[in-house]
Design an enzyme around this catalytic site. Structure first.
Site, PDB file in Angstrom:
ATOM      1  CG  ASP A 409     -52.033  48.018 -58.875  1.00 15.30           C
ATOM      2  OD1 ASP A 409     -52.172  49.065 -58.220  1.00 15.30           O
ATOM      3  OD2 ASP A 409     -52.905  47.120 -58.925  1.00 15.30           O
ATOM      4  CD  GLU A 462     -50.630  50.294 -54.698  1.00 16.25           C
ATOM      5  OE1 GLU A 462     -51.578  50.842 -54.118  1.00 16.25           O
ATOM      6  OE2 GLU A 462     -50.783  49.331 -55.475  1.00 16.25           O
TER       7      GLU A 462
END
EC number: 2.4.1.18
Length: 730
Positions: A409, A462
């Site tokens: 993330d 990401e």
């Protein structure tokens, strides 16, 4: 007994001792040749010393002038022995324990703590001490890294959370250790830490805890259950494959809100196993991606503010239950990806923030160590123990839980020192730039570790910027990720779809531009949870027009996503056109499947998944050799046409997407080869609640030049629809 009143004993009594083995437990007697025993039990009325393997009394201890401090001694020539303590309290209740201070830490050895298997030596580890040929003492060995602490103690339900009774020992390497007998699976505990200035800090959860209780205790829990017997041998021993040439359709899922029970309670891991696995198989997904399941204190963070990277969240069950879920998915040939958050952590008092009274895990300067956007702390990637902590954690999930992929993330926030900061709010690197060299080195080491040791596993970034080489190998100066989310494709395509079809002809480039960079990275096309929260609305509410046009638009867009190069990711609910924006405290709107439009969208999603898995031409999506534009400039009709090609053969498909409600009875497109083309799927088919404008048919090529090709076919084109044709040969 004035000899007892030395500095070390005073440290024990005042709960800030760093060397309890220097005075507690059996010692050489300070009075005469022989042995002495000092025991600190501040709530005790009396203490007896018993044989380790019998009820034989070895001594009745004498309480010293210091209340709770008990003493006994044995004469010269007494050999060292192991023992138990029978403790009597003022209410005359008794408790028998095996004194931990008879087991010096030298009894136990650590693996090298800089390795990726750090989790095997830190935290609460099942351990044993052999005291005779017939008797081995079982217990738990606690170890925690707190180099700036003056003292550390283990507190828990086994000592009434009293930090005076189980002080830990450190040998100077910053790690505090203590073996406590008879503490087994399921014991709640924390660490009581005194900072170097003597101040007592809030009780800390174990950074390596494998289970953590929910609010309000947030206590760590010893976790030695290990009852699950893995049945996924065929999955974990499958041949190592080139994932870039395999279909990957990912179902992104939030465990707590996929489905809920009648009382609005979330499904447990075991209940999810029974319901999710058959759904995944039926729908044709290849992977499930779980929003973070590492422990987190605040429900509203969805797991993206973790405190307890080694603990699967206890909201939905035990670690063994979670293993059963992963195992069942693997047995159904479904890969498991988990969202992993090394970019930041919250400042909750039981967590890593200011852990031992100093900035052990976070950057000391808030200009580098604080995320203004998320109000959370940033790991100090320049510290070896932080890097080892995180990489060991990644390995832990791959090895202990058989996780197949880690979606990392917020990578962009790690790469850039000025991420979400204004001028003057960040510290440049040594070259004056905004790249965080330490984070870059960490990410490279992470990916090298994963791919070297677990070649069947993969990582996904990401990453929302144009940082070069995110999914390139480290030997090519890349970051080493296996895949990268294609945020540019997502933003451009959703912006395009939000426009009324009458205006789309002015924005054709927003769709075709993605192919300029489609093969710069190994891309995943994400329509994730981030696109259906915070006022953005659900996917169906993003679409313009009346009800029929909204669903037709969504069907066309879904087909465009599946036909476009790149792996696929859809958040749960997208597959049946979830009605309202996602909320983490409620179930998806499964009742909408009683409505034809929604049921039809689910059927289309299912058929696209199976088509995607079956058609080799759609798998070759990491090279320009697998894609060929046919027409990207028919902006007047808002039509795109392109070919997808299988690797190493002439097999191919032709995709046509019409982004307006205008149907075309005859539309000529050039094709790569002469022969017959069969319509495989049309999102306007009546079974998908479309108009049924085009019937399934086979089209023969003609020797008519079109789109720069010698061969072409004339086809009807459905309104607001995606269509795909397969070359059948000559």
């Amino acid at each position: 007994m004035d000899f007892i009143n030395n500095a070390l004993v005073n440290d024990v009594v005042n709960a800030h001792c760093s060397d309890p083995f220097g005075c507690l437990g059996l010692q050489d007697s300070p009075i005469e040749d022989g042995l002495s025993l000092l025991v600190w039990q501040p709530e005790a009325k009396s203490v007896r010393v018993l044989a380790i393997d019998a009820d034989k009394e070895l001594a009745s201890m004498v309480e010293t002038d210091t209340k709770g401090l008990f003493f006994a001694q044995w004469p010269k020539a007494t050999e060292r022995f192991n023992y138990r303590l029978e403790i009597t309290y003022p209410n005359d209740q008794t408790n028998t324990i095996v004194d931990p201070y008879q087991f010096a830490d030298t009894t136990f050895t650590d693996p090298e703590h800089h390795t990726a298997s750090l989790y095997k030596s830190q935290g609460a580890i099942r351990a044993s001490a052999k005291v005779s040929e017939k008797l081995t003492i079982q217990g738990t060995r606690f170890a925690v890294y707190a180099p700036a602490a003056r003292s550390v103690a283990v507190v828990g339900d086994f000592n009434s959370w009293d930090g005076r009774t189980y002080p830990m020992s450190s040998n100077g390497d910053g790690i505090w250790r203590l073996f406590i007998p008879d503490i087994n699976h399921g014991a709640s505990y924390k660490f009581e830490i005194r900072a170097s200035d003597g101040n007592l800090l809030p009780h800390r959860s174990d950074p390596y805890a494998q289970r953590i209780e929910q609010y309000p205790s947030f206590a760590s829990v010893t976790c030695f259950d290990n009852k699950h017997e893995w049945q996924d041998q065929a999955w974990v021993s499958r041949p190592v494959e080139d994932l870039y040439e395999k279909p990957m359709s990912i179902y992104e899922l939030h465990v707590g809100s996929w489905r809920r029970k009648g009382d609005n309670q979330p499904l447990t891991y075991l209940e999810l196993k029974e319901q999710l696995v058959p759904y995944m198989v039926e729908m044709g997904y290849t992977h499930v991606e779980l929003l973070p399941v590492t422990e987190y204190p605040f429900d509203g963070s969805w797991g993206y503010q973790p405190v307890g990277l080694y603990a699967v969240t206890s909201r939905f069950g035990t670690p063994e239950d979670f293993k059963a879920l992963v195992d069942a998915l693997h047995q159904a040939n479904i890969g498991v990806i988990m969202d992993w958050v090394p970019a930041h952590f919250p400042a909750d008092s039981h967590g890593l923030a200011n852990f031992d009274g100093s900035k052990q895990y976070e950057y000391p300067d808030p200009k580098k160590g604080w995320h203004p956007e998320w109000n959370s702390l940033i790991y100090d990637f320049g510290k070896g123990h932080v890097v080892n902590y995180l990489i060991s954690n990644a390995v832990y999930w791959l090895e202990e839980f058989h996780i197949d992929g880690l979606r990392v993330d917020a990578v962009a926030s790690m790469l850039y020192l000025d991420y979400s900061r204004e001028d003057g709010e960040w510290i440049p690197n040594k070259d004056g730039g905004n790249h965080n060299y330490e984070a870059i080195d960490f990410l490279r080491k992470l990916n090298e570790t994963v791919y070297l040791n677990h070649p069947r596993c993969f990582t996904v970034a990401e990453e929302s910027t144009a940082f070069p080489g995110v999914s390139k190998p480290t030997y090519m100066n890349g970051l080493g990720f296996g895949f990268k989310w294609n945020m540019g494709w997502m933003n451009d395509s959703l912006a395009y779809m939000a426009k009324d079809p009458i205006y789309r002809k002015h924005h054709q480039g927003e769709l075709s531009f993605s192919m300029v960079y489609a093969f710069d990275e190994q891309f995943v096309l994400p329509i994730s949870h981030d696109e259906v929260v915070h006022g953005k609305g659900s996917m169906i509410t993003k679409m313009p027009g009346d009800a029929w046009q909204k669903f037709a638009n969504l069907r066309a867009f879904t087909a465009y996503m599946y036909f476009h190069p790149g792996k696929k990711l859809n958040f749960m609910g997208n597959e049946f056109a979830q009605g309202q924006e996602w909320g983490h405290e409620r179930s998806l709107d499964w009742h909408l499947l009683d409505v034809d439009y929604h049921k039809a969208q689910q059927l289309l999603s299912k058929d696209l998944n199976h088509l995607y898995k079956d058609e080799a031409s759609l798998h070759y999506d990491h090279s320009h050799l697998g894609f060929e534009w046919i027409s990207h400039d028919d902006s007047h009709n808002s039509i795109l046409a392109f070919a997808r090609k299988a690797k190493g053969s002439d097999e191919h498909t032709v995709a046509v997407i019409n982004f307006t409600p205008m149907a075309h009875e005859v539309y000529r497109i050039g094709v790569p080869k002469a022969g017959r083309y069969q319509l495989l799927l049309d999102t306007d088919d009546s079974q998908y609640a479309g108009s049924g404008f085009v019937e399934n048919a086979i089209y023969q090529t003609q020797d008519v030049d079109c789109h720069g090709r010698e061969q072409s076919i004339e086809i009807p084109i459905s309104p607001l629809a995606g269509m795909i044709f397969k070359w059948l040969g000559k």
